[in-house]
Design a protein around this motif. Structure first.
Motif, PDB file in Angstrom:
ATOM      1  N   PRO A 153      -3.831  -4.772  -0.228  1.00 23.85           N
ATOM      2  CA  PRO A 153      -4.656  -4.387  -0.643  1.00 23.85           C
ATOM      3  C   PRO A 153      -5.268  -5.424  -1.273  1.00 23.85           C
ATOM      4  CG  PRO A 153      -2.813  -3.300  -1.363  1.00 23.85           C
ATOM      5  CD  PRO A 153      -2.396  -4.110  -0.176  1.00 23.85           C
TER       6      PRO A 153
ATOM      7  N   PRO B   6      -7.544  -3.874  -5.437  1.00 20.99           N
ATOM      8  CA  PRO B   6      -6.984  -3.774  -5.743  1.00 20.99           C
ATOM      9  C   PRO B   6      -5.808  -4.942  -6.436  1.00 20.99           C
ATOM     10  CG  PRO B   6      -7.055  -2.562  -4.473  1.00 20.99           C
ATOM     11  CD  PRO B   6      -7.366  -3.376  -3.842  1.00 20.99           C
TER      12      PRO B   6
ATOM     13  N   ALA C  58      -6.589   1.976  -7.253  1.00 20.05           N
ATOM     14  CA  ALA C  58      -5.711   2.591  -6.493  1.00 20.05           C
ATOM     15  C   ALA C  58      -5.666   1.778  -5.400  1.00 20.05           C
ATOM     16  CB  ALA C  58      -6.935   4.174  -6.311  1.00 20.05           C
ATOM     17  N   GLY C  59      -4.463   1.424  -4.961  1.00 16.55           N
ATOM     18  CA  GLY C  59      -5.098   0.733  -3.278  1.00 16.55           C
ATOM     19  C   GLY C  59      -2.784   0.386  -3.739  1.00 16.55           C
TER      20      GLY C  59
ATOM     21  N   GLN D 288      -2.649   1.917 -10.520  1.00 14.59           N
ATOM     22  CA  GLN D 288      -4.155   2.812 -10.625  1.00 14.59           C
ATOM     23  C   GLN D 288      -4.064   3.428 -11.961  1.00 14.59           C
ATOM     24  OE1 GLN D 288      -2.044   4.028  -8.127  1.00 14.59           O
ATOM     25  NE2 GLN D 288      -2.013   6.452  -7.854  1.00 14.59           N
TER      26      GLN D 288
ATOM     27  N   GLY E 146       1.238  -1.262  -0.015  1.00 16.02           N
ATOM     28  CA  GLY E 146      -0.209   0.087  -0.030  1.00 16.02           C
ATOM     29  C   GLY E 146       1.126   1.593   0.098  1.00 16.02           C
TER      30      GLY E 146
END
Ligand SMILES: *Cc1c(COP(=O)(O)O)cnc(C)c1O
Length: 355
Positions: A234, A237, A195-196, A189, A72
């Motif tokens: 994450p 993602p 995103a993430g 992203q 992350g």
């Protein structure tokens, strides 16, 4: 009306990647549970991380001795983790834009930083060429694609020290000689996922050399040792990244992504050159095939807002340029289609005809 997504990031993903992720969010592998509500340590999730890692290694032809991490914090956290882990005494940075500058700022907390060259005075409209890197630098940091300005270093430079590259906005869009890099990182992203998650490829034997204590979470060795599972990664993602990696492979890998990128960019740049209303903003040899920036020609400046409104009315999304460049930016990441760029070009032609 059909929308064409030119957002700079978060940005377009292939439709099937979104659909497949959506299905797993509803019911992960037929378990009756959502991907969003399972443990990252569930036995069904480890294969997701393993396959994503294996696909990155396969698609980018990553040599032995490198690890792939999914963490992350975005590319911005890597700006500090890189010098924390790799800077022993001196690091060199090529300043090609705001992201490069932000990376350099963090390195200064950890040692001597040499800016080998900068195009800041020209608002980053080109990639500096005639510079040399101190032979005793621990690494040279570059930003392979300058998302905001639309310049790109679309080849692996020959440098006298190992490179570290921020590939946030062009990773997996071309073949890369990973052996020239100690570390490649990318916030996902733009070209890889939602995103993430940040993907980090790093050379294992370069870790543990920095003369400082590193907090556990900021030490790459923590994450290498635990296969990105030291803490909760994450999950969603990473799954989306896996779907996108499968898609890239199915489409012919990074060679195919490279061909598609060049084809799309050729279509848009030729129209910018042909069309009397527009002009490009960067030096031709440094033009990015990922983020295509253009402005109104001086005599048509007052048509900027009308063109933007017209393009939006025709379904174009996210083509307003970054505030530091102005004008327009068409981001054409891996998922962008020829149909999308043709729709944009049609807008440019039709608007020219009306004016
Ligand atoms: C977007 C971007 C970043 C910042 O990424 P975050 O994931 O938001 O931290 C860094 N570098 C480049 C080249 C980018 O395009």
């Amino acid at each position: 009306m059909k929308k064409y997504n030119f957002n700079a990031g978060p940005s377009m993903l292939p439709r099937e990647v979104i659909e497949n992720t959506a299905k797993q969010i509803l019911d992960f592998n037929g378990s009756g549970l959502s991907l969003a509500e399972i443990s990252h340590r569930a036995k069904d999730f480890q294969p997701v991380v393993d396959e994503a890692e294996a696909l990155i290694k396969e698609l980018l032809n990553v040599p032995e001795g490198y690890s792939v991490l999914f963490l992350g914090g975005g590319a911005s956290l890597e700006f500090c983790m890189i010098p924390f882990n790799f800077l022993i005494k001196k690091a060199a940075y090529l300043n090609t834009g705001v992201w490069a500058k932000k990376a350099m700022k963090e390195a200064k907390f950890f040692g001597e930083v040499v800016e080998v060259a900068s195009s800041a005075d020209a608002n980053y409209t080109f990639i500096p060429k005639d510079w040399s890197c101190p032979a005793d630098a621990d690494y040279l940091h570059i930003t392979s694609n300058n998302t905001i300005y639309g310049t790109e270093i679309r080849k692996d430079l020959d440098v006298n020290v190992p490179m570290i590259s921020d590939m946030s906005s062009d990773i997996l869009s071309r073949p890369v000689d990973v052996s020239k890099y100690d570390c490649i990182y990318a916030g996902a992203q733009k070209n890889l996922s939602m995103a993430g998650v940040t993907v980090i490829i790093l050379k294992n034997d370069k870790l543990g050399k920095a003369p400082r204590e590193i907090p556990t979470m900021l030490d790459y060795r923590t994450h290498v040792d635990k296969g990105s599972m030291f803490n909760t990664p994450p999950v969603v993602p990473i799954y989306t990244a896996l779907e996108n990696l499968r898609w890239i492979k199915k489409k012919g890998g990074v060679e195919a992504m490279d061909r598609r990128a060049n084809e799309r960019a050729e279509i848009v740049y030729s129209e910018i050159e042909r069309n009397k209303l527009f002009k490009g903003t960067v030096k031709e040899e440094d033009r990015s095939v990922m983020n295509i920036c253009f402005v109104m020609n001086d005599e048509y400046k007052e048509l900027e807002k009308p063109f933007l409104d017209y393009a939006i009315s025709k379904g174009m999304v996210g083509i307003k340029g970054h505030r530091s460049v102005g004008g327009f930016r068409a981001s054409c990441y891996n998922a962008q289609t020829i149909e999308g760029v043709n729709a944009l070009v049609k807008c440019m032609k039709d608007f020219e005809a009306q004016n």
